[in-house]
Design a protein around this motif. Structure first.
Motif, PDB file in Angstrom:
ATOM      1  N   ALA A  99       0.827  -1.210   0.000  1.00  0.00           N
ATOM      2  CA  ALA A  99       0.000   0.000   0.000  1.00  0.00           C
ATOM      3  C   ALA A  99       0.855   1.252   0.000  1.00  0.00           C
ATOM      4  N   ALA A 100       1.961   1.226   0.755  1.00  0.00           N
ATOM      5  CA  ALA A 100       2.853   2.396   0.763  1.00  0.00           C
ATOM      6  C   ALA A 100       3.397   2.664  -0.628  1.00  0.00           C
ATOM      7  N   GLU A 101       3.731   1.595  -1.357  1.00  0.00           N
ATOM      8  CA  GLU A 101       4.233   1.797  -2.719  1.00  0.00           C
ATOM      9  C   GLU A 101       3.112   2.240  -3.653  1.00  0.00           C
ATOM     10  N   ALA A 102       1.906   1.726  -3.449  1.00  0.00           N
ATOM     11  CA  ALA A 102       0.784   2.199  -4.273  1.00  0.00           C
ATOM     12  C   ALA A 102       0.571   3.696  -4.072  1.00  0.00           C
ATOM     13  N   ARG A 103       0.629   4.137  -2.836  1.00  0.00           N
ATOM     14  CA  ARG A 103       0.424   5.569  -2.566  1.00  0.00           C
ATOM     15  C   ARG A 103       1.613   6.383  -3.087  1.00  0.00           C
ATOM     16  N   THR A 104       2.818   5.849  -2.932  1.00  0.00           N
ATOM     17  CA  THR A 104       4.002   6.531  -3.446  1.00  0.00           C
ATOM     18  C   THR A 104       3.923   6.685  -4.956  1.00  0.00           C
ATOM     19  N   TRP A 105       3.541   5.604  -5.652  1.00  0.00           N
ATOM     20  CA  TRP A 105       3.416   5.658  -7.114  1.00  0.00           C
ATOM     21  C   TRP A 105       2.282   6.614  -7.518  1.00  0.00           C
ATOM     22  N   THR A 106       1.210   6.658  -6.724  1.00  0.00           N
ATOM     23  CA  THR A 106       0.132   7.610  -6.990  1.00  0.00           C
ATOM     24  C   THR A 106       0.659   9.035  -6.901  1.00  0.00           C
ATOM     25  N   ASN A 107       1.409   9.311  -5.843  1.00  0.00           N
ATOM     26  CA  ASN A 107       1.957  10.657  -5.656  1.00  0.00           C
ATOM     27  C   ASN A 107       2.892  11.055  -6.790  1.00  0.00           C
ATOM     28  N   ALA A 108       3.618  10.067  -7.338  1.00  0.00           N
ATOM     29  CA  ALA A 108       4.620  10.339  -8.377  1.00  0.00           C
ATOM     30  C   ALA A 108       4.073  10.168  -9.787  1.00  0.00           C
ATOM     31  N   GLY A 110       2.978   7.486 -11.100  1.00  0.00           N
ATOM     32  CA  GLY A 110       3.515   6.239 -11.629  1.00  0.00           C
ATOM     33  C   GLY A 110       2.509   5.496 -12.472  1.00  0.00           C
ATOM     34  N   LEU A 111       3.014   4.540 -13.257  1.00  0.00           N
ATOM     35  CA  LEU A 111       2.183   3.826 -14.217  1.00  0.00           C
ATOM     36  C   LEU A 111       2.050   2.357 -13.841  1.00  0.00           C
ATOM     37  N   ALA A 112       0.850   1.838 -14.009  1.00  0.00           N
ATOM     38  CA  ALA A 112       0.555   0.450 -13.710  1.00  0.00           C
ATOM     39  C   ALA A 112       0.759  -0.405 -14.947  1.00  0.00           C
ATOM     40  N   LYS A 113       0.264  -1.641 -14.880  1.00  0.00           N
ATOM     41  CA  LYS A 113       0.498  -2.622 -15.931  1.00  0.00           C
ATOM     42  C   LYS A 113      -0.138  -2.209 -17.246  1.00  0.00           C
ATOM     43  N   GLY A 114       0.252  -2.916 -18.293  1.00  0.00           N
ATOM     44  CA  GLY A 114      -0.377  -2.719 -19.586  1.00  0.00           C
ATOM     45  C   GLY A 114       0.508  -1.987 -20.571  1.00  0.00           C
ATOM     46  N   ASP A 115       0.217  -2.183 -21.855  1.00  0.00           N
ATOM     47  CA  ASP A 115       0.973  -1.502 -22.899  1.00  0.00           C
ATOM     48  C   ASP A 115       0.656  -0.015 -22.943  1.00  0.00           C
ATOM     49  N   ASP A 116      -0.602   0.326 -22.650  1.00  0.00           N
ATOM     50  CA  ASP A 116      -0.981   1.732 -22.605  1.00  0.00           C
ATOM     51  C   ASP A 116      -0.781   2.244 -21.185  1.00  0.00           C
ATOM     52  N   PRO A 117      -0.253   3.448 -21.032  1.00  0.00           N
ATOM     53  CA  PRO A 117      -0.020   3.978 -19.688  1.00  0.00           C
ATOM     54  C   PRO A 117      -1.308   4.033 -18.868  1.00  0.00           C
ATOM     55  N   LYS A 118      -1.242   3.536 -17.651  1.00  0.00           N
ATOM     56  CA  LYS A 118      -2.380   3.569 -16.742  1.00  0.00           C
ATOM     57  C   LYS A 118      -1.883   4.099 -15.399  1.00  0.00           C
ATOM     58  N   PRO A 119      -2.508   5.110 -14.869  1.00  0.00           N
ATOM     59  CA  PRO A 119      -2.026   5.661 -13.604  1.00  0.00           C
ATOM     60  C   PRO A 119      -2.271   4.697 -12.444  1.00  0.00           C
ATOM     61  N   VAL A 120      -1.356   4.691 -11.495  1.00  0.00           N
ATOM     62  CA  VAL A 120      -1.553   3.935 -10.263  1.00  0.00           C
ATOM     63  C   VAL A 120      -2.444   4.753  -9.336  1.00  0.00           C
ATOM     64  N   GLY A 121      -3.348   4.087  -8.657  1.00  0.00           N
ATOM     65  CA  GLY A 121      -4.184   4.738  -7.662  1.00  0.00           C
ATOM     66  C   GLY A 121      -4.165   3.954  -6.364  1.00  0.00           C
ATOM     67  N   PRO A 122      -4.819   4.462  -5.327  1.00  0.00           N
ATOM     68  CA  PRO A 122      -4.743   3.823  -4.011  1.00  0.00           C
ATOM     69  C   PRO A 122      -5.810   2.766  -3.745  1.00  0.00           C
ATOM     70  N   SER A 123      -6.623   2.411  -4.735  1.00  0.00           N
ATOM     71  CA  SER A 123      -7.510   1.252  -4.596  1.00  0.00           C
ATOM     72  C   SER A 123      -6.817   0.094  -5.285  1.00  0.00           C
ATOM     73  N   ILE A 124      -6.350  -0.891  -4.519  1.00  0.00           N
ATOM     74  CA  ILE A 124      -5.508  -1.941  -5.085  1.00  0.00           C
ATOM     75  C   ILE A 124      -6.173  -3.306  -4.970  1.00  0.00           C
ATOM     76  N   ARG A 125      -5.912  -4.119  -5.988  1.00  0.00           N
ATOM     77  CA  ARG A 125      -6.525  -5.446  -6.059  1.00  0.00           C
ATOM     78  C   ARG A 125      -5.719  -6.448  -5.230  1.00  0.00           C
ATOM     79  N   ALA A 126      -6.005  -6.473  -3.976  1.00  0.00           N
ATOM     80  CA  ALA A 126      -5.399  -7.400  -3.022  1.00  0.00           C
ATOM     81  C   ALA A 126      -6.211  -7.265  -1.733  1.00  0.00           C
ATOM     82  N   PRO A 127      -6.288  -8.318  -0.931  1.00  0.00           N
ATOM     83  CA  PRO A 127      -5.635  -9.622  -1.074  1.00  0.00           C
ATOM     84  C   PRO A 127      -6.454 -10.591  -1.932  1.00  0.00           C
ATOM     85  N   MET A 128      -5.769 -11.577  -2.465  1.00  0.00           N
ATOM     86  CA  MET A 128      -6.388 -12.712  -3.153  1.00  0.00           C
ATOM     87  C   MET A 128      -6.569 -13.808  -2.103  1.00  0.00           C
TER      88      MET A 128
END
Length: 589
Positions: A99-108, A110-128
């Motif tokens: 979660a700290a990295e998700a928030r850090t990437w949100t602040n910066a 940062g980009l999530a998975k995929g070929d097209d840029p997708k912003p990281v946000g603080p709602s994360i798909r975990a836990p499985m």
């Protein structure tokens, strides 16, 4: 300036009043786009509403691109490895770092998975938190355990770590537990790839209460804000169109506060696979009316306006779905700039190094020592080691699924590679006097036995053999289950041949499924199951083998003999003859 003057930006109002104001200002098409997650939900500039990406995967670390050189996400052991620690503090630490990295990437930005840029946000798909009901399951490497109680403890602990609150009352991030419910197969009874589509799990009242419900009651009960509904139906009712799951249980009984998101295209499956809706409008209404708020697909975009026009659902329900989708972002204070101390989180070297140290610590706690005849372990540092097997030089396979390479790629981009990940061949040399490396097989899946003779010769020249076996990322995946429990390719033949050489041998298993070892494990002295240990895995494995770290975990799943798959139907959703609670066979080790 105009947008900031709107009531939804007024932090003095209640969150519900702010959400209602914002929802009332969106037209139907905007609502449909904002409650769809197959692509980035578009910004609404006239309202100052930024784009939102709900597809932030974080099963055992943030699946995101590196921010810069040496500013890459931290990957922990896969969930079964974390669960193998049987340690609540480790569960919470995984959630907290992710979660700290998700928030850090949100602040910066940062980009999530995929070929097209997708912003990281603080709602994360975990836990499985789905159960490893069948050892062949193609997503066993994303799940924590076969045990409902342990899965619930894991889910609650990870959730607690993710959903920390600062002094201002702002959430660090919100957890989205996956996949509710009774989701445990990829291939149907006929062996059809992606057989989960249209599959109905026939679940008895006993199995529901005894197994399937437990982890969800614990995880949502511990405060998980959101959940993802699964592809399958339960007793004929699709999980993404089940008011019993979404409303009766999750919201009313367990207190879910955020959104219910469909797995990708599961709303469209109401038409194409289940046949319970005639078109996109009907499927949209069925999902919304039964508690699903976000469509990871294009069905809501295609069908919402018509569904409202045909009185199949209401504008009020669409607005409520939007409010559920946005509520976690308001709880994280994203619409109250500078209100949260989490807005200052940054990817400094010191912080990321501490995260990597935590990942290594969790890995060291996870390894399950299944056998140690003659106290072969710990190994002596003055030994000559023959390192044999396809996992000896693996990199991506050590980091695991649902990741982006945690190294800056050679071409200078930031999509990442795995080239910086230390291998067992690297890490063992920190301890051993001499390491004789022989691959033994061409790769994890190759059936060729041409290299086995050279491996046996290396074994005969060594004091001890470290036999690094397992499964690569290409051997199992979402949409496809295993057809056999034997180690892929020629690995079992390699293990038998090396063991027959007579040199004391420790087998190190790098695997995300409970593969069978019954054809060779009796002939080796020691067996260490390291699961898929993550970014720092190789160093942690070497330290364990040589006794520099003597902590161990316990198996979170049952090991079966290879013939077990002949006795059970993967499509049978019951737990009869499955797992340590109900399996009738003899222990393998």
């Amino acid at each position: 300036a105009t947008a900031r003057a709107l009531p939804y930006c007024d932090a003095s109002l209640s969150t519900e009043d702010r959400l209602e104001d914002l929802a009332s200002r969106l037209n139907v098409d905007e609502l449909a786009a904002r409650i769809s997650s197959n692509v980035v939900s578009p910004a609404v500039p006239r309202l100052g509403l930024p784009a939102q990406n709900y597809r932030v995967e974080a099963v055992h670390g943030l699946q995101a691109r590196c921010l810069a050189e040496d500013a890459c996400p931290t990957y922990f052991p896969i969930p079964q490895g974390v669960a193998a620690t049987f340690d609540r503090d480790s569960f919470e630490a995984v959630g907290a770092v992710t979660a700290a990295e998700a928030r850090t990437w949100t602040n910066a930005n940062g980009l999530a998975k995929g070929d097209d840029p997708k912003p990281v946000g603080p709602s994360i798909r975990a836990p499985m938190i789905n159960l490893i009901r069948d050892p062949r399951w193609g997503r066993a490497d994303e799940a924590p355990t076969e045990d409902p109680l342990l899965a619930g403890e894991f889910g609650a602990g990870v959730t607690k770590g993710i959903q920390q609150i600062d002094a201002a009352g702002c959430l660090l991030a919100t957890a989205e537990a996956k996949h509710f419910a009774a989701y445990t197969l990829e291939t149907d009874a006929n062996g059809t790839r992606d057989g989960r589509k249209g599959y109905s799990a026939n679940v008895s009242a006993f199995d529901w209460t005894d197994s399937y419900e437990t982890a969800w009651a614990s995880t949502i009960g511990a405060g998980a804000w959101n959940y993802m509904c699964s592809y399958n139906a339960i007793n004929g009712v699709p999980a993404c169109a089940s008011t019993h799951l979404a409303d009766d249980l999750a919201r009313d009984e367990w207190g879910l506060r955020g959104f219910v998101e469909s797995d990708c295209d599961a709303v469209g499956d109401l038409v194409t696979w289940f046949g319970v809706a005639n078109d996109s409008a009907a499927a949209t209404a069925m999902a919304l009316n039964n508690g699903t708020d976000i469509d990871c697909g294009g069905t809501f975009v295609d069908g919402l306006a018509e569904a409202i026009q045909r009185n199949l659902t209401t504008l009020r329900r669409a607005r409520d779905a939007f409010k559920n989708a946005m509520r976690p972002l308001f709880a994280a204070c994203l619409f109250a700039p500078n209100a949260s101390s989490f807005d200052a989180l940054a990817a400094t070297d010191e912080v990321l190094q501490s995260h990597r140290a935590t990942a290594r610590d969790v890995a060291a706690r996870s390894f399950a020592l299944l056998k140690n005849d003659g106290d072969l372990l710990p190994l002596r540092r003055n030994s000559t080691i023959a390192l044999i097997g396809p996992a000896a030089t693996a990199q991506a396979q050590l980091v695991g699924p649902i990741t982006i390479g945690p190294c800056v790629s050679a071409n200078g981009g930031y999509k990442g590679s795995y080239s910086c990940v230390r291998t067992l061949n690297d890490s063992l040399r920190d301890y051993a006097a001499t390491v004789l490396y022989a691959p033994g097989v061409e790769n994890f899946t190759s059936p060729s036995e041409a290299l086995i003779a050279d491996a046996v010769a290396a074994a005969q020249r060594a004091d001890v053999v470290v036999l690094a076996l397992g499964a690569g990322l290409e051997t199992v995946d979402e949409k496809e289950d295993l057809t056999s429990l034997e180690l892929p390719g020629a690995q079992a033949a390699l293990a038998r041949a090396v063991a027959a050489a007579g040199t004391p041998t420790v087998a190190v298993l790098v695997m995300g499924n409970p593969y069978a070892v019954d054809s060779w494990a009796a002939n080796v002295s020691a067996v260490l199951d390291v699961f898929v240990p993550g970014t720092a895995g190789a160093d942690a494995v070497a330290a364990s083998l040589f006794g520099a770290d003597r902590r161990h975990g316990k198996l979170p799943y049952t090991l079966y003999e290879a013939a077990y798959v002949d006795d059970v139907d993967r499509a049978d959703a019951s737990f009869a003859n499955r797992g340590y609670r109900y399996y009738g066979g003899a222990p393998i080790l």
